[in-house]
Design a protein around this motif. Structure first.
Motif, PDB file in Angstrom:
ATOM      1  N   LEU A 110      25.075  55.006 111.806  1.00  0.00           N
ATOM      2  CA  LEU A 110      24.973  54.339 110.542  1.00  0.00           C
ATOM      3  C   LEU A 110      26.507  54.687 109.915  1.00  0.00           C
ATOM      4  O   LEU A 110      26.818  55.868 109.835  1.00  0.00           O
ATOM      5  N   PRO A 111      27.268  53.975 109.778  1.00  0.00           N
ATOM      6  CA  PRO A 111      28.744  53.999 109.450  1.00  0.00           C
ATOM      7  C   PRO A 111      28.921  54.440 107.787  1.00  0.00           C
ATOM      8  O   PRO A 111      30.142  54.655 107.502  1.00  0.00           O
ATOM      9  N   ALA A 112      27.970  54.357 107.056  1.00  0.00           N
ATOM     10  CA  ALA A 112      28.076  54.830 105.791  1.00  0.00           C
ATOM     11  C   ALA A 112      26.808  55.721 105.098  1.00  0.00           C
ATOM     12  O   ALA A 112      25.828  55.382 105.886  1.00  0.00           O
ATOM     13  N   ASP A 113      26.937  56.202 103.966  1.00  0.00           N
ATOM     14  CA  ASP A 113      25.818  56.935 103.520  1.00  0.00           C
ATOM     15  C   ASP A 113      24.890  55.889 103.040  1.00  0.00           C
ATOM     16  O   ASP A 113      25.244  54.789 102.297  1.00  0.00           O
ATOM     17  N   ILE A 114      23.717  56.037 103.153  1.00  0.00           N
ATOM     18  CA  ILE A 114      22.689  54.879 102.847  1.00  0.00           C
ATOM     19  C   ILE A 114      21.881  55.390 101.438  1.00  0.00           C
ATOM     20  O   ILE A 114      21.463  54.467 100.886  1.00  0.00           O
ATOM     21  N   ASP A 115      22.221  56.580 101.007  1.00  0.00           N
ATOM     22  CA  ASP A 115      21.446  56.747  99.787  1.00  0.00           C
ATOM     23  C   ASP A 115      21.951  55.663  98.437  1.00  0.00           C
ATOM     24  O   ASP A 115      23.087  55.447  98.377  1.00  0.00           O
TER      25      ASP A 115
END
Length: 174
Positions: A85-90
């Motif tokens: 996952l390339p980024a924070d998903i929050d």
């Protein structure tokens, strides 16, 4: 639902999914989405959609092998590769992509893994094919084609290049 003899070309289905996704973004239903494909057919479909949508962040990839509850009953032989996952998903809008929605167990496993990474604001499910036989109450937001198949038939997506789909028996797909 259409019969198995009427399966449409994958490029046409990707065009359909792209149009619906673009409309959702344009209407503000999906803001700043992060696209994530489920290994392996879902990643292939997501790659095609990601390219057409011109998303700024790299494509995320999930390998849900350890989250499945049915690989022992299906006789799957896990091919384990890491998820990315390339980024924070929050708080993010996630476009989750898979090739075929059948029982719903793959999508459940993918959502379990996503929630281990954080709490997305929304998960928008895109599938190339949706077929009958759901075992869990999971529905796609965007569907390329709905297909009715006999219990001994499956949709097999081949790829990544060229990306194509065909109807096979369970024995042929093993």
């Amino acid at each position: 639902m259409t019969s198995s003899a009427e399966i449409k070309p994958v490029d046409q289905l990707i065009d359909t999914c792209f149009s619906e996704l673009k409309q959702a973004v344009d209407q503000g239903k999906l803001s700043n989405p992060l696209m994530v494909g489920i290994h392996s057919g879902g990643v292939w479909v997501a790659e095609a959609l990601h390219q057409r949508m011109n998303l700024t962040e790299p494509l995320g990839k999930l390998n849900i092998t350890f989250y499945r509850d049915d690989f022992d009953t299906l006789g799957l032989h896990p091919q384990v590769s890491p998820s990315y996952l390339p980024a924070d998903i929050d708080g993010r809008n996630i476009i989750l992509v898979d090739d075929v929605l059948y029982t719903g167990r793959t999508i459940r496993a993918a959502m379990n893994e996503l929630f281990d990474y954080g709490r997305p604001a929304r998960i928008w499910l895109v599938v190339l094919f949706e077929r009958d036989g759901r075992e869990l109450p999971i529905a796609a937001d965007t569907v390329g084609q709905r297909v009715h198949l006999a219990a001994d038939r499956q949709i097999h997506v081949d790829g990544p290049d060229p990306l194509s789909a065909r109807i096979v028996t369970r024995e042929e797909n093993a």
